[in-house]
Design an enzyme around this catalytic site. Structure first.
Site, short mmCIF file in Angstrom:
data_model
loop_
_atom_site.label_atom_id
_atom_site.label_comp_id
_atom_site.label_asym_id
_atom_site.label_seq_id
_atom_site.Cartn_x
_atom_site.Cartn_y
_atom_site.Cartn_z
N HIS A 61 55.36 45.36 14.97
CA HIS A 61 55.65 45.69 16.36
C HIS A 61 54.78 44.82 17.26
O HIS A 61 53.58 44.70 17.04
CB HIS A 61 55.37 47.17 16.62
N GLU A 64 51.40 46.11 18.71
CA GLU A 64 50.36 46.60 17.81
C GLU A 64 49.63 45.39 17.23
O GLU A 64 50.03 44.83 16.21
CB GLU A 64 50.98 47.46 16.70
N HIS A 168 49.59 48.85 11.28
CA HIS A 168 50.13 49.25 12.58
C HIS A 168 49.00 49.73 13.48
O HIS A 168 47.83 49.63 13.13
CB HIS A 168 51.18 50.34 12.40
N GLU A 243 47.76 53.04 9.99
CA GLU A 243 47.65 53.07 11.44
C GLU A 243 46.16 52.88 11.76
O GLU A 243 45.33 53.74 11.47
CB GLU A 243 48.14 54.41 11.99
#
Length: 396
Positions: A61, A64, A168, A243
């Site tokens: 993404h 990110e 991410h 994450e």
């Protein structure tokens, strides 16, 4: 680092450590930017028999960005420490083929840099779940699918990856397969047959991470943003989604702290590629490697396949396992293998014996080839050949 700066940094690492690095592209983005990968290995450029393949993917993404910066730091760090003679890094480089894709979505990042950055299903009948070799839908290779997605799928199918993580941002959690549920219920438990090993992988990364932020930590939720399930169902590779931070687009001044928070986690996670068993599946007579042999672990309903030269890796927690290998045209073979707690794999090789039917097929194939090249040679008429398993008749 924008795209141009990223390329410049990767080139400088390659120039500093030309003996252990290699830069290649797996394709182009929608806007035509190349998707660059940094390969790190003591013999870069090719797969070595028995050496596992590892990958980190970041920048899926565009907003990110921490993953991209961490992978750029990681390639610099490995290069510097290898030259310094750091034995941990030297061992990792010599025993592993590492692939780092810092920007899977360069278009999104380039677009976002011009903006104002901000922080920020399964079938109902579970008895029908397929836990390996799930067929890839045809539309995945169509023009309707993003070129970046098609490039990564092709990459996965070309290299026999064993372990991976995609990086991410926006939360502080590690998720693992299956991390998507049929009704998006966050509390629904959807374990794979390798639940215990995935728990180990997630724990390894999280427990060595220094990023403690109680306001950001979340419980694992249903998610389809990563590649975990795809990797597990379509390839041999085990993958988790990390994450990394509450802030998707941290300020540049925060990057040194984030590197220190994640450095040990990135290294220790890579080292897990050497847990479990590894071996080579060979023909007992010719010693040639057998590709696409199926490796089954008793009581774990998830099979893997041998690579093109016959080698394989099966990630497993410590314990005793019965391993069965099957391949088309060969008798199956089973042996017991023990996985120890040490950070090195148990060697579990297999030598398979051809079935009589397969030997006969090869003899007949050689005869047909010889006939086509030598008109004056005589061979018996085998047109009435029947399968010995059906009639017992070999030829007329």
């Amino acid at each position: 680092h924008n795209y141009k700066e990223m390329r410049k940094l990767m080139k400088s690492v390659n120039e500093m450590c030309p003996d252990i690095t290699h830069i290649y592209s797996i394709g182009k983005s929608y806007m035509g930017l190349k998707l660059y990968v940094m390969e790190i290995s003591d013999n870069p450029g090719k797969h070595e028999l028995g050496e596992p393949e590892f990958r980190y993917v970041a920048g899926m993404h565009g907003n990110e960005v921490l993953g991209r910066e961490l992978l750029l730091n990681l390639m610099e760090y490995i290069c510097h420490e290898y030259k310094r003679g750091n034995q941990r890094i030297v061992h990792l480089v010599k025993e592993t083929r590492i692939h780092l894709l810092p920007s899977m979505n360069p278009d999104g990042y380039e677009w976002l840099q011009k903006q104002e950055p901000s922080s920020t299903g399964l079938p109902e009948n579970k008895s029908k779940l397929i836990n390996h070799y799930f067929p890839i839908p045809e539309y995945y290779t169509s023009e309707d699918v993003a070129p970046e997605t098609r490039a990564v799928i092709s990459w996965m199918q070309t290299i026999p990856f064993v372990l991976s993580a995609n990086l991410h941002g926006g939360e502080l959690v590690v998720t693992y397969p299956f991390d998507m549920t049929k009704d998006w219920a966050p509390r629904e438990h959807t374990p794979t047959p390798d639940e215990s090993f995935f728990r180990w992988l997630a724990t390894v990364y999280a427990s060595t991470n220094h990023n403690i932020n109680p306001d950001c930590i979340t419980l694992p939720v249903s998610s389809s943003v990563g590649m975990n399930d795809f990797s597990y169902l379509h390839t041999n590779c085990f993958e988790v989604t990390v994450e990394l931070s509450c802030d998707k687009f941290p300020h540049a001044s925060e990057l040194p702290i984030e590197w220190e928070n994640n450095k040990e986690s990135l290294l220790v996670y890579m080292e897990q590629v050497h847990r479990g068993i590894k071996g080579v599946v060979k023909d007992k007579d010719t010693e040639a490697g057998i590709a696409d042999a199926i490796i089954k672990v008793d009581d774990i309903d998830h099979h893997i396949r041998s690579a093109f030269d016959g080698d394989f890796w099966r990630l497993l927690n410590p314990g005793d396992y019965d391993i069965t290998v099957t391949a088309e045209g060969y008798f199956p073979a089973t042996r017991s293998c023990r996985v120890e707690y040490e950070h090195y794999p148990t060697i579990c090789d297999f030598h398979l014996t051809k079935t009589p039917k397969q030997r006969l097929r090869e003899i007949l194939a050689k005869g047909d080839q010889h006939t086509s090249h030598n008109k004056h040679s005589y061979y018996p008429n085998t047109s009435s050949y029947k399968d010995p398993d059906e009639t017992g008749i070999i030829c007329k």
